[in-house]
Design a protein around this motif. Structure first.
Motif, PDB file in Angstrom:
ATOM      1  N   PHE A  82       1.023  -0.775  -0.183  1.00 40.54           N
ATOM      2  CA  PHE A  82      -0.154  -0.294   0.468  1.00 40.54           C
ATOM      3  C   PHE A  82       0.783   1.833   0.009  1.00 40.54           C
ATOM      4  O   PHE A  82       1.612   1.380   0.689  1.00 40.54           O
ATOM      5  N   ARG A  83       1.125   2.113  -0.297  1.00 41.74           N
ATOM      6  CA  ARG A  83       1.401   3.364  -1.129  1.00 41.74           C
ATOM      7  C   ARG A  83       0.492   4.623  -0.697  1.00 41.74           C
ATOM      8  O   ARG A  83      -0.700   4.851  -1.298  1.00 41.74           O
ATOM      9  N   ARG A  84       1.275   5.608  -0.716  1.00 44.34           N
ATOM     10  CA  ARG A  84       0.868   7.411  -0.683  1.00 44.34           C
ATOM     11  C   ARG A  84       1.691   7.834  -1.054  1.00 44.34           C
ATOM     12  O   ARG A  84       1.904   8.328  -0.832  1.00 44.34           O
ATOM     13  N   GLU A  85       1.133   8.983  -1.861  1.00 43.18           N
ATOM     14  CA  GLU A  85       1.268  10.814  -2.332  1.00 43.18           C
ATOM     15  C   GLU A  85       0.409  11.275  -1.940  1.00 43.18           C
ATOM     16  O   GLU A  85      -0.609  10.807  -1.707  1.00 43.18           O
ATOM     17  N   LEU A  86       1.017  12.453  -2.209  1.00 41.94           N
ATOM     18  CA  LEU A  86       0.334  13.468  -1.335  1.00 41.94           C
ATOM     19  C   LEU A  86       1.141  14.622  -2.439  1.00 41.94           C
ATOM     20  O   LEU A  86       1.865  15.207  -2.954  1.00 41.94           O
ATOM     21  N   SER A  87       0.104  15.427  -2.934  1.00 43.08           N
ATOM     22  CA  SER A  87      -0.071  17.290  -3.622  1.00 43.08           C
ATOM     23  C   SER A  87      -0.512  17.734  -3.190  1.00 43.08           C
ATOM     24  O   SER A  87      -1.879  18.160  -2.960  1.00 43.08           O
ATOM     25  N   PHE A  88       0.123  19.066  -3.029  1.00 44.42           N
ATOM     26  CA  PHE A  88      -1.020  20.243  -3.180  1.00 44.42           C
ATOM     27  C   PHE A  88      -0.653  21.193  -4.245  1.00 44.42           C
ATOM     28  O   PHE A  88       0.431  21.441  -5.643  1.00 44.42           O
ATOM     29  N   CYS A  89      -1.828  21.278  -4.650  1.00 45.56           N
ATOM     30  CA  CYS A  89      -2.471  22.482  -5.485  1.00 45.56           C
ATOM     31  C   CYS A  89      -2.798  23.655  -5.624  1.00 45.56           C
ATOM     32  O   CYS A  89      -4.024  23.860  -4.881  1.00 45.56           O
ATOM     33  N   SER A  90      -2.248  24.979  -6.235  1.00 42.69           N
ATOM     34  CA  SER A  90      -3.106  26.488  -5.950  1.00 42.69           C
ATOM     35  C   SER A  90      -3.374  26.507  -7.685  1.00 42.69           C
ATOM     36  O   SER A  90      -2.741  26.560  -7.954  1.00 42.69           O
ATOM     37  N   GLU A  91      -3.818  27.927  -7.010  1.00 41.47           N
ATOM     38  CA  GLU A  91      -3.810  28.897  -8.222  1.00 41.47           C
ATOM     39  C   GLU A  91      -2.771  29.811  -8.587  1.00 41.47           C
ATOM     40  O   GLU A  91      -2.144  29.861  -7.193  1.00 41.47           O
ATOM     41  N   GLU A  92      -2.858  30.673  -9.356  1.00 43.26           N
ATOM     42  CA  GLU A  92      -1.270  31.664  -9.621  1.00 43.26           C
ATOM     43  C   GLU A  92      -1.093  32.234  -8.475  1.00 43.26           C
ATOM     44  O   GLU A  92       0.197  32.429  -8.183  1.00 43.26           O
ATOM     45  N   SER A  93      -2.532  32.551  -7.903  1.00 42.11           N
ATOM     46  CA  SER A  93      -2.721  33.952  -7.096  1.00 42.11           C
ATOM     47  C   SER A  93      -1.898  33.865  -5.911  1.00 42.11           C
ATOM     48  O   SER A  93      -1.794  34.137  -4.826  1.00 42.11           O
ATOM     49  N   PHE A  94      -2.163  32.300  -5.289  1.00 38.87           N
ATOM     50  CA  PHE A  94      -1.731  31.536  -3.664  1.00 38.87           C
ATOM     51  C   PHE A  94      -0.346  31.324  -4.277  1.00 38.87           C
ATOM     52  O   PHE A  94       0.628  30.727  -4.725  1.00 38.87           O
ATOM     53  N   PRO A  95       0.633  32.009  -2.706  1.00 33.66           N
ATOM     54  CA  PRO A  95       1.593  31.393  -2.359  1.00 33.66           C
ATOM     55  C   PRO A  95       2.944  30.184  -2.301  1.00 33.66           C
ATOM     56  O   PRO A  95       2.596  29.748  -1.581  1.00 33.66           O
TER      57      PRO A  95
END
Length: 436
Positions: free
Chosen positions: A351-364
Motif C-alpha cells: 500500500f502506497r500514499r502520495e500527496l499533492s498540493f495544488c493552487s491557483e497562481e495567486s496563491f503563494p
C-alpha cells in the motif's frame, strides 16, 4: 411485530422499498463524498433504529443515483454480496430528498441524523431553517455544531486528540446493533457492516494505522452473531465447516476484503475517470482563518482535500489535468487543493500514499509548502514527505499557467485525511496570519 419481521433474510429489501414509497420525516444521511462508509452507515443505522428501536427513519444516499451506479463499483458489489439486487432502484438519493423538501408546503420540521460527518451536507444548507439535527454518529473532528438540538447520548463523535477512535462509522453502527439486537443478526446487515469495516481498516491491518480495538471487537461480534446461513448462495466468501454432521457457515474475511478492495482500487476504473470525476469522487472541504475583514475579525477560507486511488504521476498525466483541476477548484470556490493518492504498488503489492498540493497562481504555494515541512503541525502528524518530480506535461505544459503543483511521496502511510485535513487547517491559518 411488522417491523421485527423485516429483520428476515429479505428484510432490508422490504425496508428500503417501504421507505422509498413512504418516506418519513426523519432522514439519516452520510457526508457529501458518499463513500461506502457514508452510504452503508446511513442505511444500516436507519434499518437498526427502525426495526429494533421502533423508530421511523428513512435512509438517504448522499450522492446522485448516477454517481452511485457509475462511480461506486465497490459499493454496488457490496450490496450484491449482501443479497440486495438492483439496490439503486430501492434507494432514495440526495436529489430525491431535496425535491421532497421543496415540495413540503406544510414546512413541517424534518429531523436529521448525520452519519460519518457532523456538519450539514452542502446541498441541504438551503433548507437549514427547516431541519433539526437530532443525532450524530461520526468519527471525524467535532466541529461543535448543532449543540442545542443534538447532545448527550444522541451525539456520538469518536474522535480525540487528532485521531479517530474507530476506522469506520460502520463500527459505531455495529456497536449500536450489538446493544439493541437480541438473537442472530440478519445476514444482510452483517455482510454490509463487515464489508465496510474491513475496507476502512484495510482488513484490520495494524501497519496501516487505521484499525482500533473497537473495530476488531465489532468484526468479532458480527462474525459470531450473524445468521450467515441466510447468505449461503454467495458461496465464494462463505466457508462451510462440517462439525459432527452439522453444517456451520462463516465468512472468509480475507477473501471478502480482497474482492471489495480490488473493486475499489481497480486501475481500469480509475483510468477511465476524467480528472473532474476523479477529484469529485471523494473530496472533502475544510476552512482556515485567513484575512481580517473591516471589523478586524478573521474570515474563513475554504480549501479541499480530495482522495484519488491511483499513483499521482499517472493521474497528472491524464488529458486535461491542468485545465480540469483549475475548473474544479473554481467551481468549488477554492484556491488551494490537496490531493491524497492511495494505491497498491504494481511490483511489490504494498500500500502506497502520495500527496499533492495544488493552487491557483495567486496563491503563494512554494512559500506555503516550505512553511509546512518545518512546522510543528507537520511534525506532529509525521507524514515523512519526499518531493517527487512532476510529469513533464504538467511541469512544462503551455496552458499550465494558472496552476501550481507539488507532488510528494508520503513514506508514513498511516496518516489519512482525518489527520492531514486538520493539519492543513492549522498550517494555512498560521501561514495566512504571517502573510497579513
Amino acid at each position: 411485530e411488522h417491523m421485527l419481521r423485516l429483520a428476515s433474510s429479505y428484510g432490508m429489501e422490504s425496508f428500503l422499498s417501504e421507505r422509498k414509497s413512504n418516506p418519513t420525516n426523519h432522514f439519516v444521511i452520510g457526508n457529501d463524498a458518499g463513500d461506502a462508509d457514508s452510504i452503508v452507515s446511513a442505511i444500516s443505522l436507519a434499518f437498526i433504529e427502525s426495526v429494533y428501536e421502533d423508530r421511523s427513519i428513512t435512509p438517504i444516499v448522499s450522492i446522485s443515483k448516477e454517481s452511485f451506479i457509475h462511480e461506486r463499483p465497490e459499493v454496488n458489489l457490496l450490496f450484491t454480496y449482501a443479497g440486495i439486487q438492483f439496490a439503486s432502484d430501492m434507494l432514495l438519493f440526495v436529489n430525491d430528498m431535496t425535491s421532497m423538501l421543496r415540495e413540503d408546503k406544510a414546512k413541517q420540521r424534518v429531523n436529521i441524523t448525520l452519519v460519518d460527518q457532523n456538519t450539514l451536507n452542502h446541498r441541504l444548507k438551503a433548507f437549514a431553517d427547516d431541519l433539526a439535527i437530532v443525532e450524530i454518529v461520526d468519527h471525524h473532528k467535532d466541529m461543535g455544531k448543532f449543540q442545542k438540538t443534538c447532545f448527550g447520548n444522541d451525539r456520538t463523535v469518536a474522535f480525540s486528540r487528532s485521531r479517530a477512535l474507530v476506522a469506520s462509522a460502520c463500527t459505531l453502527v455495529a456497536e449500536r446493533l450489538k446493544r439493541v439486537a437480541s438473537g442472530r443478526y440478519p445476514s444482510v446487515i452483517g455482510a454490509l457492516l463487515l464489508g465496510v469495516i474491513l475496507m476502512d481498516s484495510v482488513n484490520l491491518d495494524q501497519s496501516i494505522g487505521k484499525v482500533t480495538q473497537r473495530d476488531r471487537d465489532a468484526v468479532t461480534d458480527i462474525l459470531s452473531k450473524t445468521d450467515w446461513e441466510e447468505g449461503v448462495p454467495l458461496s465464494n466468501i462463505y466457508i462451510n465447516a462440517e462439525d459432527g454432521g452439522n453444517n456451520h457457515y462463516y465468512v472468509d474475511t480475507k477473501a471478502y476484503f480482497e474482492i471489495l478492495q480490488n473493486a475499489k482500487y481497480e486501475p481500469s476504473f480509475w483510468d477511465t475517470l476524467s480528472v473532474t470525476k476523479a477529484l469529485g469522487y471523494d473530496a472533502k472541504y475544510f476552512f482556515y482563518s485567513s484575512h481580517l475583514n473591516t471589523d478586524g475579525y478573521s474570515t474563513k477560507t475554504k480549501f479541499g482535500v480530495a482522495a484519488v486511488l491511483m499513483p499521482g504521476v499517472k493521474f497528472m498525466e491524464k488529458d486535461g489535468f491542468v485545465s480540469e483541476t483549475l475548473s474544479f477548484m473554481r467551481s468549488e470556490q477554492i484556491s488551494f487543493l490537496s490531493i491524497m493518492f492511495a494505491f497498491y504498488d504494481d511490483t511489490t503489492g504494498l500500500f502506497r500514499r502520495e500527496l499533492s498540493f495544488c493552487s491557483e497562481e495567486s496563491f503563494p504555494l512554494e512559500d506555503f509548502v516550505t512553511s509546512v515541512v518545518v512546522s510543528t503541525h507537520y511534525q506532529e502528524v509525521n507524514l515523512q514527505l519526499k518531493k517527487m518530480e512532476l510529469p513533464g506535461r504538467v511541469a512544462f505544459e503551455d496552458d499550465q499557467k494558472g496552476l501550481k503543483a507539488f507532488l510528494f511521496l508520503q513514506e508514513n502511510v498511516q496518516p489519512s485525511r482525518k489527520q492531514i485535513g486538520p493539519m492543513l487547517e492549522k498550517q494555512l491559518s498560521s501561514f495566512a496570519s504571517v502573510m497579513l
